[in-house]
Design an enzyme around this catalytic site. Structure first.
Site, PDB file in Angstrom:
ATOM      1  N   GLU A 142       0.872  -1.190   0.000  1.00 44.12           N
ATOM      2  CA  GLU A 142       0.000   0.000   0.000  1.00 44.12           C
ATOM      3  C   GLU A 142       0.901   1.229   0.000  1.00 44.12           C
ATOM      4  OE1 GLU A 142      -2.891   0.243   3.262  1.00 44.12           O
ATOM      5  OE2 GLU A 142      -2.585   2.417   3.282  1.00 44.12           O
ATOM      6  N   THR A 155      -4.524   5.896   2.292  1.00 41.78           N
ATOM      7  CA  THR A 155      -4.860   7.258   2.727  1.00 41.78           C
ATOM      8  C   THR A 155      -5.638   8.005   1.635  1.00 41.78           C
ATOM      9  OG1 THR A 155      -2.675   7.182   3.830  1.00 41.78           O
ATOM     10  CG2 THR A 155      -3.958   9.170   4.128  1.00 41.78           C
ATOM     11  N   ARG A 161       0.403  10.225   1.356  1.00 44.69           N
ATOM     12  CA  ARG A 161       0.786  11.181   2.417  1.00 44.69           C
ATOM     13  C   ARG A 161       1.939  12.051   1.980  1.00 44.69           C
ATOM     14  NH1 ARG A 161       0.417   6.891   7.491  1.00 44.69           N
ATOM     15  NH2 ARG A 161      -1.544   6.017   6.745  1.00 44.69           N
ATOM     16  N   LYS A 187     -10.861  -2.011   6.515  1.00 46.86           N
ATOM     17  CA  LYS A 187      -9.631  -1.789   7.274  1.00 46.86           C
ATOM     18  C   LYS A 187     -10.047  -1.412   8.697  1.00 46.86           C
ATOM     19  CE  LYS A 187      -6.013   1.801   7.405  1.00 46.86           C
ATOM     20  NZ  LYS A 187      -4.693   1.993   6.784  1.00 46.86           N
TER      21      LYS A 187
HETATM   22  C1  3PG Z   1      -1.858   2.974   8.427  1.00 44.27           C
HETATM   23  O1  3PG Z   1      -2.022   3.794   7.545  1.00 44.27           O
HETATM   24  O2  3PG Z   1      -2.558   1.971   8.520  1.00 44.27           O
HETATM   25  C2  3PG Z   1      -0.829   3.211   9.465  1.00 44.27           C
HETATM   26  O3  3PG Z   1      -0.074   4.333   9.187  1.00 44.27           O
HETATM   27  C3  3PG Z   1       0.060   2.051   9.687  1.00 44.27           C
HETATM   28  O4  3PG Z   1       0.310   2.056  11.003  1.00 44.27           O
HETATM   29  P1  3PG Z   1       1.731   1.729  11.603  1.00 44.27           P
HETATM   30  O5  3PG Z   1       2.673   2.792  11.118  1.00 44.27           O
HETATM   31  O6  3PG Z   1       1.509   1.769  13.088  1.00 44.27           O
HETATM   32  O7  3PG Z   1       2.149   0.361  11.102  1.00 44.27           O
END
Ligand code: 3PG
Length: 214
Positions: A40, A68, A44, A128
């Site tokens: 993914e 995102t 960002r 999710k």
């Molecule tokens: C996401 O977008 O799901 C998170 O940024 C991932 O979370 P993590 O950095 O705690 O793995």
């Protein structure tokens, strides 16, 4: 392809924040070489959409999701870049209408039963769970299986190599996502071999071991 089919080869899905397309390709290649088949790329950074396009071309066997995705305009942009699917930390009615009007398979983000009921109304049955650890982790997933036995989740947020096996043992978890496979420090150093090793370890995760602290 449906989101279930797309995520089927992904027990662990690395979540990447890319600073430029070239770096994105190097990380994606290292992850692929370590056995990862689905990534993914989060929207960002300004480079994310170009990175999706570049990774699709450079590592064609890799399934590339756009993460995102929070606006209808981003849905259009990631479809144009060739993303195989989209992911959002949450959703709005406007966002899901744009998704349903597009060909993009999608994982809406949820954190509460009410979120789930709304996403179900739009026809989504794979979601999710974000932020998974903060939302209650394994006990939360176990509790959600009661009222929503058909639902499948991709939990992300606070998951790492130690806790991933616990999540993957849950019958309602199809895969876990996390940023631990491409830490910023390794990416900045260009240590692709270390990232390949992390990917290899994640690809070989044994769901019969790991922490049982949840
Ligand atoms: C996401 O977008 O799901 C998170 O940024 C991932 O979370 P993590 O950095 O705690 O793995």
């Amino acid at each position: 392809m449906s989101i279930i089919e797309l995520l089927a080869p992904a027990r662990v899905m690395p979540i990447l924040i890319v600073r430029n397309p070239d770096e994105g390709v190097r990380v994606a290649q290292a992850l692929y070489d370590g056995g990862i088949r689905v990534v993914e790329i989060t929207l960002r950074t300004p480079a994310a959409v170009d990175a999706i396009l570049a990774i699709r071309q450079a590592v064609p066997a890799l399934t590339v999701g756009a993460g995102t995705v929070v606006t209808p305009g981003q849905v259009e942009a990631v479809v144009a870049a060739g993303a195989h699917f989209g992911v959002s930390p949450g959703f709005s009615e406007g966002l899901l209408r744009a998704v349903l009007a597009s060909p993009l398979p999608f994982l809406p983000g949820v954190m509460t039963p009410s979120d789930i009921i709304c996403a179900l109304e739009f026809g989504f049955s794979v979601m999710k769970l974000f932020p998974a650890t903060q939302a209650g982790g394994i006990p939360m997933l176990r509790a959600l299986a009661g009222p929503f036995p058909e639902l499948r989740f991709c939990p992300t947020g606070g998951i790492d190599a130690r806790t991933a096996p616990d999540y993957l043992r849950m019958p309602n978890v199809i895969c876990v996502g996390g940023s631990w496979l491409a830490p910023e420090a390794l990416v900045a150093k260009g240590d692709w071999e270390a990232i390949r090793s992390l990917a290899a370890a994640a690809s070989a995760l044994d769901t019969n071991s790991g922490s049982t602290a949840h």
